[in-house]
Design a protein around this motif. Structure first.
Motif, PDB file in Angstrom:
ATOM      1  N   ARG A 101       0.834  -1.213   0.000  1.00  9.84           N
ATOM      2  CA  ARG A 101       0.000   0.000   0.000  1.00  9.84           C
ATOM      3  C   ARG A 101       0.863   1.255   0.000  1.00  9.84           C
ATOM      4  NH1 ARG A 101      -3.129   1.248   4.361  1.00  9.84           N
ATOM      5  NH2 ARG A 101      -1.857   0.084   5.852  1.00  9.84           N
ATOM      6  N   TYR A 102       2.091   1.122   0.504  1.00 13.93           N
ATOM      7  CA  TYR A 102       2.999   2.259   0.578  1.00 13.93           C
ATOM      8  C   TYR A 102       4.423   1.749   0.714  1.00 13.93           C
ATOM      9  CZ  TYR A 102       3.012   1.471   5.688  1.00 13.93           C
ATOM     10  OH  TYR A 102       3.130   0.927   6.948  1.00 13.93           O
TER      11      TYR A 102
ATOM     12  N   ALA B 237       3.436  -2.442   3.959  1.00 19.53           N
ATOM     13  CA  ALA B 237       4.534  -1.664   3.370  1.00 19.53           C
ATOM     14  C   ALA B 237       5.572  -2.548   2.713  1.00 19.53           C
ATOM     15  CB  ALA B 237       5.216  -0.808   4.438  1.00 19.53           C
TER      16      ALA B 237
ATOM     17  N   ARG C 138      10.578   4.601  -5.820  1.00 18.57           N
ATOM     18  CA  ARG C 138       9.524   5.314  -6.554  1.00 18.57           C
ATOM     19  C   ARG C 138       9.493   4.905  -8.026  1.00 18.57           C
ATOM     20  NH1 ARG C 138       9.878  11.059  -6.621  1.00 18.57           N
ATOM     21  NH2 ARG C 138       7.605  11.218  -6.647  1.00 18.57           N
TER      22      ARG C 138
ATOM     23  N   LEU D  76       3.006   5.057  -5.432  1.00 20.22           N
ATOM     24  CA  LEU D  76       2.794   4.661  -4.042  1.00 20.22           C
ATOM     25  C   LEU D  76       3.284   5.752  -3.091  1.00 20.22           C
ATOM     26  CD1 LEU D  76       3.617   0.894  -3.448  1.00 20.22           C
ATOM     27  CD2 LEU D  76       1.409   1.988  -3.748  1.00 20.22           C
ATOM     28  N   PRO D  77       2.546   6.006  -2.012  1.00 18.89           N
ATOM     29  CA  PRO D  77       3.020   6.968  -1.010  1.00 18.89           C
ATOM     30  C   PRO D  77       4.325   6.489  -0.367  1.00 18.89           C
ATOM     31  CG  PRO D  77       0.708   6.393  -0.656  1.00 18.89           C
ATOM     32  CD  PRO D  77       1.239   5.429  -1.662  1.00 18.89           C
ATOM     33  N   VAL D  78       5.161   7.440   0.019  1.00 15.79           N
ATOM     34  CA  VAL D  78       6.435   7.134   0.667  1.00 15.79           C
ATOM     35  C   VAL D  78       6.420   7.724   2.073  1.00 15.79           C
ATOM     36  CG1 VAL D  78       8.941   7.419   0.603  1.00 15.79           C
ATOM     37  CG2 VAL D  78       7.662   7.098  -1.542  1.00 15.79           C
ATOM     38  N   ILE D  79       6.632   6.859   3.061  1.00 14.09           N
ATOM     39  CA  ILE D  79       6.729   7.265   4.466  1.00 14.09           C
ATOM     40  C   ILE D  79       8.169   7.079   4.901  1.00 14.09           C
ATOM     41  CG2 ILE D  79       5.830   6.938   6.795  1.00 14.09           C
ATOM     42  CD1 ILE D  79       3.630   7.609   4.782  1.00 14.09           C
TER      43      ILE D  79
ATOM     44  N   THR E  51       4.984  11.417   1.893  1.00 14.50           N
ATOM     45  CA  THR E  51       3.622  11.583   2.396  1.00 14.50           C
ATOM     46  C   THR E  51       3.626  11.852   3.893  1.00 14.50           C
ATOM     47  OG1 THR E  51       2.652  10.238   0.642  1.00 14.50           O
ATOM     48  CG2 THR E  51       1.399  10.387   2.682  1.00 14.50           C
TER      49      THR E  51
ATOM     50  N   ILE F 272       0.641   6.538  10.242  1.00 14.27           N
ATOM     51  CA  ILE F 272       0.739   6.278   8.809  1.00 14.27           C
ATOM     52  C   ILE F 272      -0.653   6.148   8.198  1.00 14.27           C
ATOM     53  CG2 ILE F 272       1.476   4.576   7.089  1.00 14.27           C
ATOM     54  CD1 ILE F 272       3.938   4.065   8.875  1.00 14.27           C
TER      55      ILE F 272
ATOM     56  N   LEU G 149      -1.979   8.409   5.158  1.00 11.23           N
ATOM     57  CA  LEU G 149      -2.442   7.817   3.909  1.00 11.23           C
ATOM     58  C   LEU G 149      -3.875   8.234   3.601  1.00 11.23           C
ATOM     59  CD1 LEU G 149      -0.981   4.192   4.190  1.00 11.23           C
ATOM     60  CD2 LEU G 149      -0.062   6.124   2.899  1.00 11.23           C
TER      61      LEU G 149
ATOM     62  N   SER H   6      -1.272  13.071   0.031  1.00  8.21           N
ATOM     63  CA  SER H   6      -0.077  13.883   0.022  1.00  8.21           C
ATOM     64  C   SER H   6      -0.403  15.327   0.342  1.00  8.21           C
ATOM     65  CB  SER H   6       0.611  13.823  -1.348  1.00  8.21           C
ATOM     66  OG  SER H   6       1.712  14.688  -1.388  1.00  8.21           O
TER      67      SER H   6
END
Length: 273
Positions: free
Chosen positions: A27-28, A55, A93, A99-102, A125, A263, A267, A271
């Protein structure tokens, strides 16, 4: 969870080993940024919790740390570590577009992660900081003008109330057990000052977590740095009695649950930039 894989790339100061814990349907992306003198191999349980949360987890051993090349624990410029970290983020990426990046940084890794957010914040994110070296670090500043830095290793008892954490740390051959190097002291202090000068992270969600009994990176010094970088979406939590490595503390399950909850919130919000 699948075993971690390693890959190598040409970093700012030599070959850097990066780790990845793959996920069939992430998901991320969670990017882990470890602290001074250690390595990402100590974060397997953190990666497992994030993997279970959905993740793909990745991150580098900093130059001069762990399995990466370079003089041990030598840091000439914090932004060199940021550049290496950015290579890992860019690779993730590219492999997982959209995908979101944490980013999750601990101690010195919190400084590196913060500088990455200041320079490349649009790629993130959310940012999670665990006992980050920000604001001021009085113990390090006291070493700046010494002609010879005492060979006094970190006391493992300051890491966690769990004695097994200290024993494993002391026995780990990939952990640095010697003194700070003068160039590293100067580089870290310059990095702290650069983070303070750069200032606000704007709308990026930031979660700051810290042990109240952290004697390595005391809360008061970090708080000054958090005030310097804080934007409009800061959340903070202090853990009573906890020491420096909150991901390895006796209440680690609570800490990791706080991280995954933050997180989820980030999400859901999407963003900020």
């Amino acid at each position: 969870m699948p075993a971690a894989r390693q890959w190598e790339f040409a970093g700012a100061n030599g070959a850097v080993t990066a780790h990845i814990w793959p996920h069939d349907a992430p998901r991320y992306v969670a990017v882990l940024v470890h602290g001074y003198g250690e390595h990402l191999g100590r974060y397997g349980h953190v990666a497992a919790a994030l993997h279970d949360h959905g993740a793909l987890v990745c991150g580098p051993d900093h130059a001069g740390h762990g399995r990466s090349a370079g003089d041990r624990v030598l840091v000439d410029d914090v932004d060199d570590l940021v550049a290496d970290l950015h290579t890992v983020v860019a690779s993730a990426r590219e492999d997982l577009p959209g995908l979101p990046v944490i980013m999750i940084g601990h101690s010195m890794g919190g400084l590196v992660a913060t500088r990455h957010a200041q320079l490349h914040g649009a790629e993130l994110t959310a940012l999670v900081l665990s006992g980050p070296v920000l604001g001021r670090w009085d113990a390090l500043a006291a070493l700046r003008d010494l002609t010879e830095i005492p060979d006094v290793p970190i006391d493992p008892a300051t890491l966690s109330r769990d004695p097994e954490v200290g024993r494993a740390y002391a026995a780990d051959p990939l952990v640095w057990h010697g003194p700070f190097k003068p160039a590293t002291v100067r580089a870290l202090l310059a990095g702290i000052e650069a983070a303070n000068r750069h200032g606000s992270l704007g709308g990026l969600p930031v979660l700051w977590l810290h042990g109240e009994d952290d004697r390595l990176v005391p809360v008061a010094g970090t708080r000054a740095g958090i005030e310097a970088i804080r934007g409009t979406a800061l959340t903070s939590k202090l853990y009573p009695g906890a020491r420096h490595e909150i991901f390895n503390e006796t209440n680690r399950a609570e800490v990791l649950a706080d991280v995954t909850a933050a997180i989820d919130a980030a999400l859901a919000a999407g963003s900020p930039r």
